[in-house]
Design a protein around this motif. Structure first.
Motif, PDB file in Angstrom:
ATOM      1  N   TYR A  53       0.795  -1.198  -0.126  1.00  0.00           N
ATOM      2  CA  TYR A  53      -0.084  -0.066  -0.149  1.00  0.00           C
ATOM      3  C   TYR A  53       0.930   1.224   0.009  1.00  0.00           C
ATOM      4  O   TYR A  53       1.764   1.292   0.739  1.00  0.00           O
ATOM      5  CB  TYR A  53      -0.585   0.152   1.382  1.00  0.00           C
ATOM      6  N   ALA A  54       0.320   2.328  -0.757  1.00  0.00           N
ATOM      7  CA  ALA A  54       0.949   3.621  -0.961  1.00  0.00           C
ATOM      8  C   ALA A  54       0.083   4.734  -0.595  1.00  0.00           C
ATOM      9  O   ALA A  54      -0.983   4.752  -1.388  1.00  0.00           O
ATOM     10  CB  ALA A  54       1.942   3.651  -2.024  1.00  0.00           C
ATOM     11  N   PHE A  55       0.325   5.542   0.445  1.00  0.00           N
ATOM     12  CA  PHE A  55      -0.660   6.609   0.694  1.00  0.00           C
ATOM     13  C   PHE A  55      -0.160   8.126   0.255  1.00  0.00           C
ATOM     14  O   PHE A  55      -0.651   8.908   0.536  1.00  0.00           O
ATOM     15  CB  PHE A  55      -0.751   6.531   2.266  1.00  0.00           C
ATOM     16  N   ASP A  56       0.956   8.192  -0.424  1.00  0.00           N
ATOM     17  CA  ASP A  56       1.388   9.194  -0.871  1.00  0.00           C
ATOM     18  C   ASP A  56       0.325  10.182  -1.702  1.00  0.00           C
ATOM     19  O   ASP A  56      -0.067   9.551  -2.513  1.00  0.00           O
ATOM     20  CB  ASP A  56       2.683   9.265  -1.968  1.00  0.00           C
ATOM     21  N   THR A  57       0.167  11.331  -1.412  1.00  0.00           N
ATOM     22  CA  THR A  57      -0.697  12.139  -2.103  1.00  0.00           C
ATOM     23  C   THR A  57      -0.332  12.685  -3.289  1.00  0.00           C
ATOM     24  O   THR A  57       1.048  12.640  -3.627  1.00  0.00           O
ATOM     25  CB  THR A  57      -1.019  13.204  -1.318  1.00  0.00           C
ATOM     26  N   PRO A  58      -0.987  13.053  -4.421  1.00  0.00           N
ATOM     27  CA  PRO A  58      -0.427  13.759  -5.621  1.00  0.00           C
ATOM     28  C   PRO A  58       0.372  14.900  -5.411  1.00  0.00           C
ATOM     29  O   PRO A  58       1.294  15.020  -6.140  1.00  0.00           O
ATOM     30  CB  PRO A  58      -1.829  14.007  -6.343  1.00  0.00           C
ATOM     31  N   GLU A  59      -0.235  15.658  -4.579  1.00  0.00           N
ATOM     32  CA  GLU A  59       0.671  16.950  -4.151  1.00  0.00           C
ATOM     33  C   GLU A  59       2.176  16.368  -3.861  1.00  0.00           C
ATOM     34  O   GLU A  59       3.085  17.247  -3.959  1.00  0.00           O
ATOM     35  CB  GLU A  59       0.006  17.674  -3.145  1.00  0.00           C
TER      36      GLU A  59
ATOM     37  N   ARG B 201       1.145  -0.632  -4.855  1.00  0.00           N
ATOM     38  CA  ARG B 201       2.337  -0.682  -5.802  1.00  0.00           C
ATOM     39  C   ARG B 201       3.126  -2.034  -5.958  1.00  0.00           C
ATOM     40  O   ARG B 201       3.168  -2.750  -4.882  1.00  0.00           O
ATOM     41  CB  ARG B 201       3.425   0.457  -5.467  1.00  0.00           C
ATOM     42  N   PHE B 202       3.644  -2.338  -7.116  1.00  0.00           N
ATOM     43  CA  PHE B 202       4.463  -3.536  -7.267  1.00  0.00           C
ATOM     44  C   PHE B 202       5.945  -3.417  -6.722  1.00  0.00           C
ATOM     45  O   PHE B 202       6.421  -2.188  -6.628  1.00  0.00           O
ATOM     46  CB  PHE B 202       4.672  -3.802  -8.781  1.00  0.00           C
ATOM     47  N   LYS B 203       6.191  -4.259  -5.976  1.00  0.00           N
ATOM     48  CA  LYS B 203       7.593  -3.996  -5.193  1.00  0.00           C
ATOM     49  C   LYS B 203       8.538  -4.765  -5.809  1.00  0.00           C
ATOM     50  O   LYS B 203       8.636  -6.262  -6.033  1.00  0.00           O
ATOM     51  CB  LYS B 203       7.638  -4.684  -3.954  1.00  0.00           C
ATOM     52  N   TRP B 204       9.665  -3.934  -6.520  1.00  0.00           N
ATOM     53  CA  TRP B 204      10.571  -5.021  -7.441  1.00  0.00           C
ATOM     54  C   TRP B 204      11.574  -5.221  -6.564  1.00  0.00           C
ATOM     55  O   TRP B 204      12.012  -4.821  -5.450  1.00  0.00           O
ATOM     56  CB  TRP B 204      11.167  -3.786  -8.406  1.00  0.00           C
ATOM     57  N   PRO B 205      12.112  -6.514  -6.916  1.00  0.00           N
ATOM     58  CA  PRO B 205      13.293  -7.044  -6.028  1.00  0.00           C
ATOM     59  C   PRO B 205      14.664  -6.275  -6.447  1.00  0.00           C
ATOM     60  O   PRO B 205      14.475  -5.804  -7.522  1.00  0.00           O
ATOM     61  CB  PRO B 205      13.368  -8.444  -6.562  1.00  0.00           C
ATOM     62  N   VAL B 206      15.506  -6.365  -5.523  1.00  0.00           N
ATOM     63  CA  VAL B 206      16.746  -5.424  -5.936  1.00  0.00           C
ATOM     64  C   VAL B 206      17.953  -6.129  -6.410  1.00  0.00           C
ATOM     65  O   VAL B 206      17.848  -7.596  -5.958  1.00  0.00           O
ATOM     66  CB  VAL B 206      17.139  -4.598  -4.296  1.00  0.00           C
ATOM     67  N   ASP B 207      18.814  -5.672  -7.207  1.00  0.00           N
ATOM     68  CA  ASP B 207      19.911  -6.356  -7.678  1.00  0.00           C
ATOM     69  C   ASP B 207      19.843  -7.576  -8.334  1.00  0.00           C
ATOM     70  O   ASP B 207      20.529  -8.484  -8.140  1.00  0.00           O
ATOM     71  CB  ASP B 207      21.152  -6.389  -6.597  1.00  0.00           C
TER      72      ASP B 207
END
Length: 506
Positions: free
Chosen positions: A107-113, A163-169
């Protein structure tokens, strides 16, 4: 045995179907039919803000007109429907929640602003803001919240996306049937939104879920989707599903060969970019193109058979098409070559099959002329279509078969009309008037006999005769024209030209 090849054409109903989309539909259709498979139409209408009334019906009509109808889709249901994503919206949330449960999404709660602030801050430093591994734990999302805090925010109804969580490296190795192996560094990829705050999935999630549930075996789509390939393949892996095979078709380029073909190019250079007319934009059908010609020239945009052959029936295309012979580089759109294809198919069509359209074009060009019998139209079209690329061109070029010329070409008059011309044509009229049987063959024999007896040259009689019958120096054999016009109309046109042009000095 039923084929397991299942392909889909998945346009968004946001306006008319671009010719590039038609090419994608065609290649999917050809691949399916060659393998005895199924061609599916899926309407991707999750973005309701961009939905355009009538666009879905337009897409279906265009595919039917071109002769590449879908097997399953809206109004033609199979066992894997529904086929409009807006009717499948209840399906997607469960799959988004599966990714949350397995740690592949958050979950991501970031506002558009807030996101806009981050973008501008990065731009001020000459950087590009990417929401991914290097900053996601500093932003407003579930990765930085305790389980209790997360549940509290969800319970109080805070707006969120998933959001999709990409694996690192990691380095992904992707396979494309046209482009081969492609290597992607996951650290460069952003955590795409899969589920929006309005309760609708994004294209990425809906596309993968639908392709899986509809048992799509091959995804054949435009090059513009190549940047999404890594995410789509990884989503299949996240769900534990076997991905389909992917093939990304080359771009269709402007006639100059530089840049992607657009509607503006068509408007600027005077050629259609849509299969059917849409509002003020003319389509290929309305411009006079035959569907088999459109299919043929589209098939050659990015695919070649490996031989010099350019003309293919739909059945031949189905037999010979292969993704292995689709090129990687863009294909230049050539409007003049498209006319060449249409010319060929216009000549190849049985005359009888063209008569309804010919009559329609004729009524548009000359609404007050006629009516004309099919037998007459058949004979006229047989004489004039050889030089035409379109039926409307044949109508315009052969309008003298349907109405007497109102004017005469000035250059032709200046060159062909001499002081002695009226008397010569009056003599020709007298020769013709006494014929009992008025046929082209009899008229030709009688006029040529008179010319020889008069000591004149053919160039002193035949060109002015053509001018008075046609109004210009064009058209098929002059005596074929006479035969179709008949004795009365032929004599009437000679008399009128003599009266109008009189002793005009050439």
């Amino acid at each position: 045995m039923e084929s397991n090849v299942r392909v889909r054409f998945a346009p968004s109903p946001t306006g008319p179907l671009h010719i590039g989309g038609v090419r994608t539909a065609l290649f999917n259709y050809l691949f399916a039919k060659q393998h005895g498979g199924t061609f599916i139409l899926r309407v991707e209408d999750t973005d309701q803000n961009r939905f355009v009334e009538g666009a879905e019906a337009y897409i279906i009509e265009a595919l039917d007109w071109l002769g590449i109808p879908y097997d399953e889709g809206p109004e033609r249901p199979g066992t894997k429907g529904p086929y409009r994503q807006s009717e499948r919206r209840d399906i997607y949330r469960a799959y988004a929640e599966k990714l949350l449960a397995t740690g592949w999404a958050y979950y991501a709660f970031d506002t558009p602003e807030s996101l806009e602030h981050h973008r501008k801050e990065h731009e001020s430093k000459g950087k590009t803001f990417i929401y991914n591994w290097h900053n996601r734990e500093k932003l407003d999302n579930a990765l930085t919240l305790s389980s209790e805090a997360l549940q509290s925010r969800l319970a109080q109804g805070d707006p969120y996306v998933i959001r999709f969580k990409w694996p690192v490296d990691q380095v992904l190795v992707l396979e494309d049937l046209i482009r081969g192996s492609i290597r992607i560094d996951t650290n460069l990829l952003d955590d795409k939104v899969l589920f929006k705050s309005d309760g609708m999935p994004t294209y990425h999630l809906a596309n993968i879920v639908d392709d899986h549930l509809m048992a799509i075996s091959h995804v054949i789509r435009g090059e513009e989707w190549l940047p999404s390939l890594a995410l789509h393949v990884q989503l299949y892996k996240a769900f534990g599903w076997e991905p389909p095979q992917f093939a990304h078709l080359p771009l269709i380029l402007k006639p100059t060969g530089k840049g992607k073909l657009s509607k503006r190019d068509g408007e600027k250079l005077g050629f259609p970019v849509f299969p059917l007319s849409w509002k003020e934009s003319q389509g290929y059908r309305e411009a006079g193109f035959l569907p088999e010609a459109v299919l043929n020239f589209l098939a050659m945009l990015g695919w070649n058979p490996g031989t010099e052959q350019e003309l293919f029936s739909k059945e031949e295309l189905i037999a010979q098409f292969s993704l292995e012979r689709v090129q990687k580089s863009g294909a230049r759109f050539d409007p003049e070559k498209n006319k060449w294809f249409n010319h060929h198919y216009l000549q190849a069509r049985p005359l009888e099959s063209l008569l309804p359209e010919f009559r329609q074009e004729l009524s548009r060009l000359l609404p007050d002329a006629g009516p004309f019998e099919d037998a007459y139209l058949h004979r006229v079209l047989g004489l004039i279509r050889e030089r035409a690329s379109f039926l409307w061109e044949a109508c315009e070029a052969g309008r003298y078969f349907f109405e007497a010329p109102a004017t005469y070409d000035e250059k032709a008059v200046k060159k062909q009309w001499k002081p002695e011309t009226p008397d010569r044509l009056q003599a020709v009229a007298e020769v013709l008037s006494v014929l009992d049987e008025f046929s082209g063959e009899r008229a030709e024999a009688a006029v040529k006999e008179w010319i020889a007896a008069s000591g004149l040259g053919f160039g002193q009689v035949m060109p002015p005769l053509r001018l008075v019958l046609v109004g210009a120096m064009q058209g098929p054999h002059i005596f074929d024209i006479m035969e179709l016009l008949g004795k009365g109309e032929t004599l009437s046109r000679i008399e009128r030209a003599i009266a109008v042009l009189g002793t005009t000095q050439g």
